[in-house]
Design an enzyme around this catalytic site. Structure first.
Site, PDB file in Angstrom:
ATOM      1  N   CYS A 194      42.998 -21.717  25.647  1.00 29.17           N
ATOM      2  CA  CYS A 194      43.449 -21.444  27.009  1.00 29.17           C
ATOM      3  C   CYS A 194      44.641 -22.306  27.385  1.00 29.17           C
ATOM      4  CB  CYS A 194      42.312 -21.727  27.977  1.00 29.17           C
ATOM      5  SG  CYS A 194      41.052 -20.462  27.941  1.00 29.17           S
ATOM      6  N   ARG A 240      41.386 -22.815  19.187  1.00 29.39           N
ATOM      7  CA  ARG A 240      41.610 -24.221  18.813  1.00 29.39           C
ATOM      8  C   ARG A 240      40.665 -24.689  17.707  1.00 29.39           C
ATOM      9  NH1 ARG A 240      44.453 -27.744  21.616  1.00 29.39           N
ATOM     10  NH2 ARG A 240      43.018 -29.491  21.431  1.00 29.39           N
ATOM     11  N   VAL A 299      40.117 -33.996  33.672  1.00 29.12           N
ATOM     12  CA  VAL A 299      40.034 -33.752  32.223  1.00 29.12           C
ATOM     13  C   VAL A 299      41.277 -33.025  31.718  1.00 29.12           C
ATOM     14  CG1 VAL A 299      38.675 -32.708  30.370  1.00 29.12           C
ATOM     15  CG2 VAL A 299      37.514 -33.758  32.320  1.00 29.12           C
ATOM     16  N   ASP A 323      34.773 -27.271  33.096  1.00 27.47           N
ATOM     17  CA  ASP A 323      34.573 -25.812  33.015  1.00 27.47           C
ATOM     18  C   ASP A 323      33.759 -25.252  34.184  1.00 27.47           C
ATOM     19  OD1 ASP A 323      35.508 -25.198  30.054  1.00 27.47           O
ATOM     20  OD2 ASP A 323      34.417 -27.078  30.074  1.00 27.47           O
ATOM     21  N   LYS A 343      29.168 -21.233  23.416  1.00 30.27           N
ATOM     22  CA  LYS A 343      30.419 -21.045  22.673  1.00 30.27           C
ATOM     23  C   LYS A 343      30.895 -22.358  22.075  1.00 30.27           C
ATOM     24  CE  LYS A 343      34.497 -20.998  25.116  1.00 30.27           C
ATOM     25  NZ  LYS A 343      35.455 -21.988  24.593  1.00 30.27           N
ATOM     26  N   ASN A 344      30.823 -23.434  22.876  1.00 29.27           N
ATOM     27  CA  ASN A 344      31.413 -24.695  22.435  1.00 29.27           C
ATOM     28  C   ASN A 344      30.520 -25.488  21.479  1.00 29.27           C
ATOM     29  OD1 ASN A 344      33.586 -23.936  23.890  1.00 29.27           O
ATOM     30  ND2 ASN A 344      33.275 -25.346  25.596  1.00 29.27           N
TER      31      ASN A 344
END
Ligand code: EPU
Length: 442
Positions: free
Chosen positions: A124, A100, A336, A314, A26-27
């Site tokens: 999120c 985002r 983070v 994550d 996804k990222n």
């Protein structure tokens, strides 16, 4: 999976066993889609997962005139940016609050159109998640930034010029912002204190395929020589290591055995070390990684999340469920995001013993230590988990709630599971393949 599923009732206590596949990260995929805006010819992105964050970015690209179609193989996405145009405020605003990624449209749109409008950002709720680094670097490239009631308008009256930049923190998004802007800016850009996550390296690979000139030094310095023209790319996306780590954690917590097809060792090195220290076992294969509980007691660990090559933020949420089953006291120091423990309330309700502290408990002080943020967790196990009605707070916390329900004795109803489809492709189908016992409710 049906996207209108809201609740899952899970009867826990069964090990998850079987094989599932992960697709592109996804990222990375969402950023690779934005990179296609910079090309003068169409791009082909392979292994695109069917998740809602991808659909959001697709929608935003389409309102800007990019033609997005499926290719020959499942997961192929063709992005044709030849007719890029300014979008109407209403069309962009319809996407406001949903992701985002829109902030990353700035550089490419400024190059293509000389202006950009970015709606207020979603994502999120795991901390403040400001965009100050993004705006600061864009200004240094020469963008004029104007805050408006529903978003930010930007223009580049004199074009964008290469700049000497240094990030206050190695932010993933801000590094991507610099890359996507500098590749077509006039002259050389030097970025210090850059993030170097594998997803960023894969974005650099894509940009190089398009014609960019980018050097990555060993000390978090990235140099970009701007070029006049970029073409489209053909690229198979890096696998989703966050999804792979999530299923690995689910295997461990449920005493299961999951083969994650598509997972690879190099990008998971740090995760695999921790997985082994907790008592999990894994076998590396050419086509994926098998993660399993080899029997015996799980062991407590001290984890500090960090930027790459550290332990990713994550990964902590799914792994915490396994730590509730470890014999002893574990510590997770989140460095983070300042508020990434919202998901533990539900676990405590289910029987876990977890305390959250403001202090930096991992051993190294972090930038949140003096600022009153609840960012360290102490988990004491083993504790039996019992079924409960719980509500998904955010993407990774949501997946950890699923794992908790699958681990718990009795039945749990997990609501608001739609959020999970932002980042986990077909997770309902995958749960079924792995033998989970559940019912769905719209
Ligand atoms: N930060 C600022 N100002 C900025 C940008 C970031 O203060 O302008 C701070 C953030 O508040 C945070 C830290 O810097 O405390 C790191 O944020 P970063 O910019 O690195 O994160 P991001 O780009 O917003 C991406 C992923 C996240 C992942 C982080 C860290 C995407 C779409 N999101 O976020 O993924 O946790 O990097 O690796 O790529 C997720 O997938 O669930 C997720 C949240």
């Amino acid at each position: 999976m049906g996207m209108n599923v809201d609740k899952v009732t899970i009867r826990g206590g069964r090990p998850l066993v079987g094989r599932i596949e992960v697709k592109g990260a996804k990222n990375l995929v969402t950023k690779a889609m934005v990179a296609a805006l910079l090309g003068e010819t169409p791009s082909l992105l392979k292994d695109v997962p069917n998740i809602s964050d991808v659909r959001i970015v697709r929608g935003l690209l389409e309102v800007h005139g990019v033609k997005v179609t499926e290719g020959d193989e499942p997961g192929d996405m063709i992005l044709d940016p030849v007719d890029v145009e300014s979008a109407h405020f209403a069309a962009i605003d319809a996407h406001a609050g949903s992701s985002r990624i829109p902030i990353l449209f700035c550089g490419p749109l400024l190059h293509r159109l000389g202006e950009a409008f970015i709606p207020d950002l979603g994502g999120c709720r795991i901390g403040d998640r400001p965009i100050d680094f993004h705006l600061e670097v864009l200004r240094k490239f020469g963008a004029v930034v104007e805050k408006q009631p529903n978003g930010i308008r930007m223009s580049a009256p004199n074009g964008l010029k290469g700049a000497k930049l240094e990030l206050p923190y190695p932010s993933v998004g801000a590094t991507e912002q610099v890359l996507l802007t500098a590749v077509r800016a006039d002259g050389i850009t030097e970025l210090k204190n850059a993030a170097i996550e594998p997803e960023i390296m894969d974005l650099i690979h894509i940009l190089q395929k398009m014609g960019a000139i980018i050097t990555v030094d060993t000390d978090r310095v990235i140099r970009i020589e701007g070029v006049d023209k970029l073409d489209g790319y053909t690229h198979r996306a890096l696998f989703d290591r966050n999804e792979a780590a999530s299923w690995a954690a689910a295997a461990l917590a449920t005493q299961g055995d999951i083969f994650v097809g598509g997972a690879r060792q190099p990008e998971m090195l740090t995760f695999l070390n921790v997985f082994r220290k907790v008592g999990g076992a894994f076998d590396i294969h050419d086509d994926g990684i098998r993660f399993y509980h080899p029997g015996g007691d799980l062991k407590p660990v001290i984890i500090e999340t960090d930027v790459h090559p550290g332990f990713m933020t994550d990964w902590q949420q799914p792994l915490v469920i396994a730590l509730t089953q470890a014999h002893g006291t574990s510590i997770v120091h989140e460095t983070v995001y300042e508020q990434r423990f919202g998901f533990v309330d539900a676990l405590v309700k289910m029987g876990a013993t977890i305390q959250i502290h403001r202090e930096c408990l991992g051993g190294h002080p972090c930038r949140f230590g003096q600022r009153n943020f609840n960012h360290s967790a102490v988990i004491t196990g083993p504790t039996k988990l019992y079924g409960a009605d719980i509500e998904v707070p955010d993407l990774r916390g949501g997946f950890s709630h699923l794992i908790a329900a699958l681990t718990a004795e009795g039945s749990s109803t997990v609501s608001n599971v739609g959020i999970i489809s932002r980042g986990y492709e077909n997770f309902i189908t995958k749960l079924r393949l792995l033998g989970a016992d559940f019912d769905l409710e719209a």
